[in-house]
Motif scaffolding. Structure first.
Motif: not given
Length: 61
Positions: A47-61
């Motif tokens: 739940s912590d893997i977000t655009l805001a936290n990582f600064g780049r889009p996270i692709p859906e699994a």
């Protein structure tokens, strides 16, 4: 990037693929593998893997 294929039509390659299971692990090796599970996460909570936290889009699994 292409993913590796497990399909083969060449008899030699098919035989090589089957030979990958031609080994046995000792009781000590199996115990060492079992001990790798510590019951604790090694990375962030999903739940912590977000655009805001990582600064780049996270692709859906």
């Amino acid at each position: 990037m292409a993913s590796p294929s497990t399909e083969s039509t060449r008899p030699q390659r098919i035989a090589e693929n089957i030979d990958v299971f031609d080994f046995e692990l000792t009781d000590e090796q199996l115990t060492a593998i079992d001990n790798l599970d510590t019951g604790r996460r090694g990375g962030p909570e999903p739940s912590d893997i977000t655009l805001a936290n990582f600064g780049r889009p996270i692709p859906e699994a």
